[in-house]
Design an enzyme around this catalytic site. Structure first.
Site, PDB file in Angstrom:
ATOM      1  N   ASP A   1      -0.117   5.010   1.057  1.00 34.32           N
ATOM      2  CA  ASP A   1      -0.268   5.998   2.143  1.00 34.32           C
ATOM      3  C   ASP A   1      -0.391   5.328   3.510  1.00 34.32           C
ATOM      4  O   ASP A   1      -1.235   4.465   3.717  1.00 34.32           O
ATOM      5  CB  ASP A   1      -1.499   6.875   1.875  1.00 34.32           C
ATOM      6  CG  ASP A   1      -1.403   7.581   0.536  1.00 34.32           C
ATOM      7  OD1 ASP A   1      -0.397   8.275   0.317  1.00 34.32           O
ATOM      8  OD2 ASP A   1      -2.317   7.409  -0.296  1.00 34.32           O
TER       9      ASP A   1
ATOM     10  N   ASP B   1       0.857  -1.176   0.000  1.00 33.60           N
ATOM     11  CA  ASP B   1       0.000   0.000   0.000  1.00 33.60           C
ATOM     12  C   ASP B   1       0.905   1.242   0.000  1.00 33.60           C
ATOM     13  O   ASP B   1       2.088   1.164   0.337  1.00 33.60           O
ATOM     14  CB  ASP B   1      -0.871  -0.056   1.262  1.00 33.60           C
ATOM     15  CG  ASP B   1      -1.612   1.230   1.519  1.00 33.60           C
ATOM     16  OD1 ASP B   1      -2.335   1.681   0.625  1.00 33.60           O
ATOM     17  OD2 ASP B   1      -1.446   1.781   2.621  1.00 33.60           O
TER      18      ASP B   1
END
Ligand SMILES: [Mg+2]
Ligand SMILES: [Zn+2]
Length: 218
Positions: A18, A16
């Site tokens: 953020d 991922d």
């Protein structure tokens, strides 16, 4: 290249963006927290370079899968999102880290005022759906059973499960909304089967610590 689970594929770690690789942008004055939307805002989180270096050295292909609904919601320009992603890949390359696939979901089911209409729709790629992970698995020839999705949110764990990958969760102390994911559910209850499906295989507060455990698990 075959892992212990067989199948002949490569091992990979899908990350991922953020809260996993880069920090959110926090405006203390306004009390606003947003994803980075300009290259100048990219701040790698502690342990990211060491963790990715460890994984890459152990033979794991590195990839990124990120939900970025800002343009669909009318909050950000699509070009800003894509330029920030390109800058992140370049920043990591500067540390000797090769991102072999970078998938972004620009969609949002409801959108928002001023959002790009063609981005406002249900899609198969927005996590927790597995579309981006499936594309990465196919493009890089990954073996699902020994590859990982690593993120900082329940939807990352759910996407990992939906794609048949192992799930690693970065969990900061104090992130109380994630605490149920850390608990081993009591057997036999409806609530426990729901949280059990979302339970990660590994959870650590930093990517370097998580990477050590991924490599040790083999
Ligand atoms: Mg995240
Ligand atoms: Zn999408």
């Amino acid at each position: 290249m075959s892992g212990p689970g067989g199948g002949g594929g490569r091992r990979g770690v899908v990350l991922d963006r953020d809260g996993t690789l880069v920090d959110f942008v926090r405006d203390a004055e306004l009390g606003v927290v947003t994803p980075a939307f300009h290259p100048s805002q990219l701040r790698l989180l502690p342990g990211v370079v060491a963790g990715l270096t460890r994984l890459q050295a152990a033979g794991y292909a590195l990839a990124i899968a990120t939900n970025q609904p800002g343009a669909a919601k009318g909050e950000l320009a699509r070009a800003a999102i894509l330029a920030t992603n390109d800058a992140l890949a370049a920043l990591l390359a500067g540390h000797g880290l090769r991102i072999e696939a970078f998938e972004v979901c620009l969609h949002h089911p409801e959108g928002g005022p001023g959002g790009e209409p063609e981005l406002v729709r249900a899609c198969a790629c927005r996590k927790p759906r597995p579309g981006m992970l499936d594309r990465i698995v196919g493009a890089l020839g990954l073996e699902r059973g020994t590859s990982w999705m690593v993120g900082d949110a329940a939807m990352d764990v759910a996407a990992a499960r939906a794609a048949g990958l192992r799930a690693g969760l970065l969990m900061q102390p104090g992130r109380c909304e994630l605490c149920p994911l850390r608990d081993v559910p009591a057997p036999g209850t409806e609530a426990s089967s729901a949280s059990g499906a979302l339970r990660p295989d590994l959870a650590e507060p930093r990517l370097d610590l998580l990477a050590e455990r991924i490599v040790a698990l083999g």
